[in-house]
Motif scaffolding. Structure first.
Motif, PDB file in Angstrom:
ATOM      1  N   GLU A  68      32.835 -24.467  -0.982  1.00 56.63           N
ATOM      2  CA  GLU A  68      31.418 -24.197  -1.233  1.00 56.63           C
ATOM      3  C   GLU A  68      30.608 -24.243   0.049  1.00 56.63           C
ATOM      4  OE1 GLU A  68      29.972 -26.930  -4.170  1.00 56.63           O
ATOM      5  OE2 GLU A  68      31.532 -26.382  -5.608  1.00 56.63           O
ATOM      6  N   LYS A  69      30.830 -25.264   0.862  1.00 55.86           N
ATOM      7  CA  LYS A  69      30.087 -25.393   2.131  1.00 55.86           C
ATOM      8  C   LYS A  69      30.373 -24.216   3.036  1.00 55.86           C
ATOM      9  CE  LYS A  69      28.004 -29.445   2.025  1.00 55.86           C
ATOM     10  NZ  LYS A  69      26.597 -29.634   2.193  1.00 55.86           N
ATOM     11  N   LEU A  70      31.646 -23.819   3.112  1.00 58.23           N
ATOM     12  CA  LEU A  70      32.006 -22.695   3.966  1.00 58.23           C
ATOM     13  C   LEU A  70      31.336 -21.415   3.490  1.00 58.23           C
ATOM     14  CD1 LEU A  70      33.729 -21.831   6.396  1.00 58.23           C
ATOM     15  CD2 LEU A  70      35.568 -21.329   4.805  1.00 58.23           C
ATOM     16  N   LYS A  71      31.330 -21.197   2.167  1.00 57.25           N
ATOM     17  CA  LYS A  71      30.701 -19.985   1.634  1.00 57.25           C
ATOM     18  C   LYS A  71      29.187 -20.005   1.831  1.00 57.25           C
ATOM     19  CE  LYS A  71      34.132 -18.673  -1.790  1.00 57.25           C
ATOM     20  NZ  LYS A  71      34.436 -18.501  -3.213  1.00 57.25           N
ATOM     21  N   ASN A  72      28.572 -21.183   1.719  1.00 56.49           N
ATOM     22  CA  ASN A  72      27.127 -21.282   1.929  1.00 56.49           C
ATOM     23  C   ASN A  72      26.758 -21.140   3.398  1.00 56.49           C
ATOM     24  OD1 ASN A  72      26.706 -21.682  -0.798  1.00 56.49           O
ATOM     25  ND2 ASN A  72      26.644 -23.914  -0.636  1.00 56.49           N
ATOM     26  N   SER A  73      27.533 -21.733   4.275  1.00 56.68           N
ATOM     27  CA  SER A  73      27.211 -21.696   5.709  1.00 56.68           C
ATOM     28  C   SER A  73      27.583 -20.369   6.346  1.00 56.68           C
ATOM     29  CB  SER A  73      27.940 -22.828   6.432  1.00 56.68           C
ATOM     30  OG  SER A  73      27.535 -24.078   5.922  1.00 56.68           O
TER      31      SER A  73
END
Length: 111
Positions: A68-73
């Motif tokens: 999730e963090k990777l997709k958001n960032s």
């Protein structure tokens, strides 16, 4: 002092330390120390077993939150890696790679 004399002195000192430790551990304070060490060891064992049981859940949570963090960032990271993978697999399928001095990988030195 010769080497044999040093070894003999070391052996005698070690034996004396062993006798002193044995006498101390037979005393009331020594028995308390052993009981304390046993209880701490059992607590550590219990904690380690609990950590082993929780590890799969932790790594699943880490995987999902990391994704999730990777997709958001980096919203375009997934597309980038898919294109990179396609290029990598595409090159292997299209033309066979032969070992030549130009494309032979150089191993990292062990330090």
């Amino acid at each position: 002092m010769s080497s044999n004399a040093k070894h003999l002195a070391t052996f005698i000192l070690g034996a004396a330390a062993g006798v002193a430790a044995h006498k101390y551990l037979q005393s009331e304070e020594g028995e308390k120390l052993l009981e304390d060490l046993k209880s701490k060891a059992n607590n550590l064992k219990t904690d380690a077993e609990g950590a082993i049981d929780k590890a799969p859940e932790y790594f699943d949570e880490l995987k999902s939150k990391g994704t999730e963090k990777l997709k958001n960032s980096f919203p375009d990271a997934e597309g980038f890696f898919k294109e990179l993978y396609a290029k990598f697999v595409g090159n292997k399928e299209d033309e066979p790679v032969t070992a030549t001095p130009e494309n032979t990988p150089i191993p990292d030195p062990i330090s």
